[in-house]
Structures are given as C-alpha cells and as structure tokens.
Design an enzyme around this catalytic site. Sequence first.
Site, PDB file in Angstrom:
ATOM      1  N   LYS A 187      -3.531   3.896  -3.193  1.00  0.00           N
ATOM      2  CA  LYS A 187      -4.309   5.005  -3.747  1.00  0.00           C
ATOM      3  C   LYS A 187      -3.593   6.309  -3.451  1.00  0.00           C
ATOM      4  O   LYS A 187      -3.201   6.569  -2.320  1.00  0.00           O
ATOM      5  CB  LYS A 187      -5.712   5.033  -3.134  1.00  0.00           C
ATOM      6  CG  LYS A 187      -6.557   6.225  -3.595  1.00  0.00           C
ATOM      7  CD  LYS A 187      -7.881   6.260  -2.869  1.00  0.00           C
ATOM      8  CE  LYS A 187      -8.726   7.451  -3.323  1.00  0.00           C
ATOM      9  NZ  LYS A 187      -8.112   8.735  -2.987  1.00  0.00           N
TER      10      LYS A 187
ATOM     11  N   ASP B 232       0.830  -1.196   0.000  1.00  0.00           N
ATOM     12  CA  ASP B 232       0.000   0.000   0.000  1.00  0.00           C
ATOM     13  C   ASP B 232       0.871   1.254   0.000  1.00  0.00           C
ATOM     14  O   ASP B 232       2.081   1.200   0.254  1.00  0.00           O
ATOM     15  CB  ASP B 232      -0.910   0.009   1.236  1.00  0.00           C
ATOM     16  CG  ASP B 232      -1.994  -1.055   1.168  1.00  0.00           C
ATOM     17  OD1 ASP B 232      -2.349  -1.457   0.043  1.00  0.00           O
ATOM     18  OD2 ASP B 232      -2.483  -1.473   2.230  1.00  0.00           O
TER      19      ASP B 232
ATOM     20  N   MET C 107      -7.256   8.395   9.741  1.00  0.00           N
ATOM     21  CA  MET C 107      -7.682   8.910   8.430  1.00  0.00           C
ATOM     22  C   MET C 107      -8.691  10.043   8.572  1.00  0.00           C
ATOM     23  O   MET C 107      -9.688  10.106   7.855  1.00  0.00           O
ATOM     24  CB  MET C 107      -8.256   7.762   7.577  1.00  0.00           C
ATOM     25  CG  MET C 107      -7.219   6.698   7.238  1.00  0.00           C
ATOM     26  SD  MET C 107      -7.897   5.247   6.392  1.00  0.00           S
ATOM     27  CE  MET C 107      -8.523   4.316   7.807  1.00  0.00           C
TER      28      MET C 107
END
Length: 258
Positions: A55, A33, A168
């Site tokens: 991402k 990741d 997050m």
Amino acid sequence: MTVYLVGAGPGDPDLLTVRAARLLQQADVVIHDRLVGTGVLDLVPPRTLLVDVGKRPGGPRRAQADLNALLLHYAAHYEAVVRLKGGDPYVFGRGAEETRALLDAGHRTEVVPGLSSATAAAAAAGIPLTHRGLSNGFTVVTATSAHDAAGVDWLSLAQIDHTLVVLMGVRLAPHIATALIAGGRSPDEPAAVIGSATTACQQVQRTTLGRLGQVQIPAPATIVIGDVASFEGLPVWHGDHLTVHHGSTRHGALGGTA
C-alpha cells in the site's frame, strides 16, 4: 508446491536469515510488501517474477481477502512462492491470516521468521530496550487498530512501568503523546524516533514525550518511549559503519548489563 512466508527483516539485506536469502534465490515468484528494503529485493534473480502488493501512502488499502486470493492464485500455478514481508511475518504483518488461508486451501506452507523492527530499530539507534536499573521489560504495540486508526487503548499503555515501542505511529505521534500524558506519563519522559532503521537512510531523533509530535521523520519509523531512549554511549548504525551516540541525555552508559 510450497508457499513460504518470509520475514525480510528491518531493511538491511545482511540482516536476513540464511534460509530467507536462500529461498529468495530459489523462488519462482516473490510477492512483497512496500516496506521490504530495496537491497533485499536486489537479491531476487532476474528470472523471478516480482509482485508488489504494498500500500502506498495515501493510496487505497488492499483488502486482506484480495491478498489471500492473490496468494492462492500464485500457489496454484508455481512451485515455489515466497510471500515476503517486512520484519517478521507474525508481528503486525497479518501473516497468520495468510497462512490460514493457504492451509485451508490445501497448500503446503512454511513460515520463515525475520528480525522485527520492534527490536532492531532500537538496537540500530544505540538504544537498549531493557537495561538494569532503567527497564526490565518492553511492550510493543501498533499505533493502528483493525477498525480505528486512533483506537488503541493508550490510557492503559500509559500505566506500564517499562519501555513502550510503537510501530506505524509517526502520523499519530501528537495523539499518542497527548493520550499517554493524559494517562499519567510525564511529558519529560525520554523518547526517540528511528526512521528507516538499518538502511542508509536511517534517521534517529531523541526527544521527550511532550515534544514527540514535533519530530519530523517520515515513515517507516519506530517510536521508543521510556528512560532507555536517553541512553548514550552505544554504537549507532550508519549504513556501512557505526558511530557512538554521545548526546546530552539524562542517562549515561550505566554499569551492568541488561
């Protein structure tokens, strides 16, 4: 053929488990990741295939089904595949979904736990998540739900009487603060934001809930809300050395242990 779901920890490679470090040396493929620390990736031998599936901010989100299909592809063609995830694979990492997809396809799978930033970030910032007289527990939540970035039940979380850890949540900090205050938490309640915890880029800013939305620390970051966020006198991580935080906060180094 085996796929290992490995926790990469919060960032510093020294915080990897011994088993995680060994598997990185032995892997044929490492699928990682974005939030995996560069120091951790430096441990992967040059012969090993590195596959970045992270991402990027503002970029398109890769569907979980596509990630599962990618894992199945590499699992079918290589002896030792490491799926490397920041923190712990089973803490907001969709590790269970990937494990289930692999098991359903008949692949041998093993999970290697990692140190989650949910606890490591606070420790690196000199903040005890629990402490006698201040907090007898903590709740960890991600700021994004599966369907709506602002769909977390902050009003219910406002009712807890111990430390709240938010992962997050930097982009949603103003919304988080407004919702928690609307739910009854004081705007003067201590808060802290820890960015890039345990790396050379670590930043720590202590503030209050009412001013949380004004903090300018880029992701990845961990938010700590509660009286412990004003704790002082404990070592703070600064790359390869520690310093002691002595800010002007509500609570000093109180007696007793957590």
